[in-house]
Design an enzyme around this catalytic site. Structure first.
Site, PDB file in Angstrom:
ATOM      1  N   ASN A  11     -10.367  74.674  28.529  1.00 14.49           N
ATOM      2  CA  ASN A  11      -9.372  74.654  27.307  1.00 14.49           C
ATOM      3  C   ASN A  11      -9.273  73.180  26.718  1.00 14.49           C
ATOM      4  O   ASN A  11      -8.655  72.483  27.386  1.00 14.49           O
ATOM      5  CB  ASN A  11      -7.941  75.050  27.765  1.00 14.49           C
ATOM      6  N   LYS A  13      -7.730  72.496  23.958  1.00 14.28           N
ATOM      7  CA  LYS A  13      -6.554  72.215  23.240  1.00 14.28           C
ATOM      8  C   LYS A  13      -6.838  71.711  21.813  1.00 14.28           C
ATOM      9  O   LYS A  13      -7.695  71.981  21.069  1.00 14.28           O
ATOM     10  CB  LYS A  13      -5.381  71.311  23.941  1.00 14.28           C
ATOM     11  N   HIS A 101      -0.530  80.827  26.756  1.00 17.67           N
ATOM     12  CA  HIS A 101      -0.675  79.529  27.037  1.00 17.67           C
ATOM     13  C   HIS A 101       0.989  78.898  27.139  1.00 17.67           C
ATOM     14  O   HIS A 101       1.670  79.156  26.212  1.00 17.67           O
ATOM     15  CB  HIS A 101      -1.465  78.617  26.497  1.00 17.67           C
ATOM     16  N   GLU A 103       2.001  76.067  26.553  1.00 21.94           N
ATOM     17  CA  GLU A 103       2.338  75.210  25.278  1.00 21.94           C
ATOM     18  C   GLU A 103       2.457  76.059  24.084  1.00 21.94           C
ATOM     19  O   GLU A 103       3.190  75.742  23.324  1.00 21.94           O
ATOM     20  CB  GLU A 103       1.063  74.198  25.117  1.00 21.94           C
ATOM     21  N   GLU A 173      -0.704  78.796  35.797  1.00 25.06           N
ATOM     22  CA  GLU A 173      -0.710  77.431  35.499  1.00 25.06           C
ATOM     23  C   GLU A 173       0.752  76.960  35.594  1.00 25.06           C
ATOM     24  O   GLU A 173       1.540  77.336  34.485  1.00 25.06           O
ATOM     25  CB  GLU A 173      -1.117  77.441  34.011  1.00 25.06           C
ATOM     26  N   GLY A 179      -1.201  68.473  32.464  1.00 29.31           N
ATOM     27  CA  GLY A 179      -1.377  67.593  31.813  1.00 29.31           C
ATOM     28  C   GLY A 179      -0.633  66.513  32.612  1.00 29.31           C
ATOM     29  O   GLY A 179      -0.350  65.229  32.083  1.00 29.31           O
ATOM     30  N   SER A 219      -3.900  70.335  36.018  1.00 28.05           N
ATOM     31  CA  SER A 219      -4.348  68.968  36.456  1.00 28.05           C
ATOM     32  C   SER A 219      -5.528  69.258  37.316  1.00 28.05           C
ATOM     33  O   SER A 219      -5.866  68.347  38.301  1.00 28.05           O
ATOM     34  CB  SER A 219      -3.286  68.136  37.132  1.00 28.05           C
TER      35      SER A 219
HETATM   36  P1  13P Z   1      -4.635  70.229  32.246  1.00 29.45           P
HETATM   37  O1  13P Z   1      -5.972  70.364  33.268  1.00 29.45           O
HETATM   38  O2  13P Z   1      -4.794  69.037  31.336  1.00 29.45           O
HETATM   39  O3  13P Z   1      -3.452  69.716  33.229  1.00 29.45           O
HETATM   40  O4  13P Z   1      -4.243  71.186  31.479  1.00 29.45           O
HETATM   41  C1  13P Z   1      -4.213  72.628  32.074  1.00 29.45           C
HETATM   42  C2  13P Z   1      -3.983  73.645  31.032  1.00 29.45           C
HETATM   43  O5  13P Z   1      -3.132  73.583  30.591  1.00 29.45           O
HETATM   44  C3  13P Z   1      -5.426  74.476  30.902  1.00 29.45           C
HETATM   45  O6  13P Z   1      -4.917  75.492  30.153  1.00 29.45           O
END
Ligand code: 13P
Length: 257
Positions: A11, A13, A101, A103, A173, A179, A219
């Site tokens: 992903n 982003k 997601h 976010e 997640e 992150g 992560s």
């Molecule tokens: P990270 O791997 O950067 O922690 O992000 C995870 C994520 O949100 C994947 O959708």
């Protein structure tokens, strides 16, 4: 052990323009070999602006890399300025679409009801939704992780034909692990993945539940992927930051080496 084929999804982003995206996929492609593709499905989910370029690249060079999208609108077309529909994504050979997601839930107000509508739109367009669920740190500390995740999965799958549930991938997640460089303990993630599978069983049947791909995200990197993949109910990863580095993402894809 299961016969579910591992699925590794990057992903990206809101990162990489379409020229950078082309380079990233080319690099990833050069780092993977036939055995890798036989053992794991690989998907990259770039921003919408790169989908067309990557579709052409993947098709022209016969790459066994799947294309994913990070979001979708639930209507097929209409007056929804700024939105992109599932049939539009399907036309670009997108196979997987991330829905719900954290976010998007946090920054764009997506509720379980919205996530459910998006999931159904993706299924209707014959693509695979990757449903994201996960608890906040506060919820984990209050011992609510299991109930939060169960209710998110149940809400999103409400109204989906039990047999169609087989076409859904679910990514666990935990929000506090995204992150942050801080991962869930593999044991804890494996436990929640098992609970997700039980939840799927409750809304479908045992065959569907045992074939559903459950991913871990938060992560994930080249150093910790093996520990997650060792868990019975974890079938792959949804990778953010580490998927932007083709070297590292390739190492994640070929985690068993
Ligand atoms: P990270 O791997 O950067 O922690 O992000 C995870 C994520 O949100 C994947 O959708």
């Amino acid at each position: 052990m299961t016969d579910r084929k591992p699925l590794m999804v990057g992903n990206w982003k809101m990162n990489a323009n379409h020229l950078e995206a082309i380079q990233m996929v080319q690099k990833l492609f050069y780092r993977l070999d036939l055995e890798d593709y036989d053992r794991a499905d690989v998907v990259v989910a770039p921003p919408f602006t790169s989908l067309r370029s990557l579709q052409i690249l993947i098709e022209t060079d016969h790459m066994r890399i799947g294309l994913g999208a990070q979001n979708v609108h639930w209507q097929e077309s209409g007056a929804f300025t700024g939105e992109v529909s599932a049939p539009m994504l399907k036309k670009l050979d997108v196979g997987h679409v991330i829905v719900g997601h954290s976010e998007r839930r946090e920054h764009f107000g997506e509720t379980d009801a919205i996530v459910g509508k998006k999931l159904k739109a993706v299924l209707a367009a014959e693509m695979t939704p990757i449903l994201c669920v996960g608890e906040t740190l506060e919820q984990r500390e209050a011992g609510e992780a299991e109930t939060v995740v169960t209710s998110q999965v149940t809400a999103a799958l409400k109204g989906v034909d039990p047999l169609d549930v087989s076409g859904v991938v679910i990514a666990y997640e935990p929000i506090w692990a995204i992150g942050t460089g801080r991962t869930a303990l593999p044991d804890d993630a494996g436990l929640i993945a098992g609970i997700i599978r039980e939840t799927v069983l409750n809304v479908s049947n045992s065959e569907v539940a045992s074939n559903t791909n459950v991913l871990y995200g938060g992560s994930v990197n080249a150093g910790n992927i093996k520990d997650f993949m060792a868990k019975e109910h974890i079938d792959g990863a949804l990778v953010g930051g580490a998927s932007l580095d083709p070297d590292q993402f390739a190492t994640i894809v070929r985690y068993w080496r």
